[in-house]
Design a protein around this motif. Structure first.
Motif, PDB file in Angstrom:
ATOM      1  N   ARG A  23       0.841  -1.187   0.000  1.00  8.58           N
ATOM      2  CA  ARG A  23       0.000   0.000   0.000  1.00  8.58           C
ATOM      3  C   ARG A  23       0.884   1.247   0.000  1.00  8.58           C
ATOM      4  N   ALA A  24       0.406   2.291  -0.659  1.00  4.35           N
ATOM      5  CA  ALA A  24       1.102   3.575  -0.677  1.00  4.35           C
ATOM      6  C   ALA A  24       0.232   4.604   0.027  1.00  4.35           C
ATOM      7  N   PHE A  25       0.867   5.467   0.793  1.00  5.14           N
ATOM      8  CA  PHE A  25       0.174   6.509   1.536  1.00  5.14           C
ATOM      9  C   PHE A  25       0.793   7.855   1.206  1.00  5.14           C
ATOM     10  N   ARG A  26      -0.032   8.800   0.791  1.00 10.68           N
ATOM     11  CA  ARG A  26       0.456  10.139   0.488  1.00 10.68           C
ATOM     12  C   ARG A  26       0.435  10.965   1.766  1.00 10.68           C
ATOM     13  N   ALA A  27       1.490  11.718   1.986  1.00 12.34           N
ATOM     14  CA  ALA A  27       1.593  12.535   3.199  1.00 12.34           C
ATOM     15  C   ALA A  27       1.950  13.969   2.829  1.00 12.34           C
ATOM     16  N   GLN A  28       1.663  14.874   3.739  1.00 12.37           N
ATOM     17  CA  GLN A  28       2.010  16.284   3.580  1.00 12.37           C
ATOM     18  C   GLN A  28       3.366  16.540   4.234  1.00 12.37           C
ATOM     19  N   SER A  29       3.894  17.709   4.032  1.00  9.93           N
ATOM     20  CA  SER A  29       5.229  18.027   4.531  1.00  9.93           C
ATOM     21  C   SER A  29       5.323  18.028   6.049  1.00  9.93           C
ATOM     22  N   ASP A  30       4.207  18.177   6.748  1.00 11.09           N
ATOM     23  CA  ASP A  30       4.258  18.242   8.212  1.00 11.09           C
ATOM     24  C   ASP A  30       3.883  16.922   8.883  1.00 11.09           C
ATOM     25  N   GLN A  31       3.860  15.837   8.123  1.00 11.42           N
ATOM     26  CA  GLN A  31       3.496  14.538   8.684  1.00 11.42           C
ATOM     27  C   GLN A  31       4.705  13.629   8.812  1.00 11.42           C
ATOM     28  N   GLY A  32       4.646  12.728   9.792  1.00 12.05           N
ATOM     29  CA  GLY A  32       5.668  11.715   9.975  1.00 12.05           C
ATOM     30  C   GLY A  32       5.036  10.337   9.929  1.00 12.05           C
ATOM     31  N   VAL A  33       5.864   9.311   9.894  1.00  9.93           N
ATOM     32  CA  VAL A  33       5.391   7.924   9.797  1.00  9.93           C
ATOM     33  C   VAL A  33       6.144   7.075  10.809  1.00  9.93           C
TER      34      VAL A  33
END
Length: 79
Positions: A23-33
């Protein structure tokens, strides 16, 4: 930094990654994983422009700390 995406896949019974369930998840610049245990992940990849990432890792000193595996080519379809 702009948008970026993380690609993950669970381990398969044979001990490799299960790319059929990736699975791929798109994130914004202020998000972490935070990745769970035994989850294969592709290196972070940016979408909009060049970027830098900070990575924090738990290491226990075993050979499994940094396991690199070959993955067949695959496509990512972001929604």
């Amino acid at each position: 930094m702009g948008r970026w995406f993380a690609i993950v896949a669970p381990h398969a019974p044979a001990g490799r990654q299960d790319m059929a369930r990736a699975r791929a998840f798109r994130a914004q610049s202020d998000q972490g994983v935070t990745y769970g245990a035994d989850v294969w992940h592709h290196p972070c990849a940016v979408i909009d422009r060049p970027a830098q990432f900070a990575i924090f890792m738990w290491k226990d000193g075993t050979a499994a700390d940094d396991e690199f595996v070959e993955v067949a080519p695959f496509e990512v379809h972001l929604l």
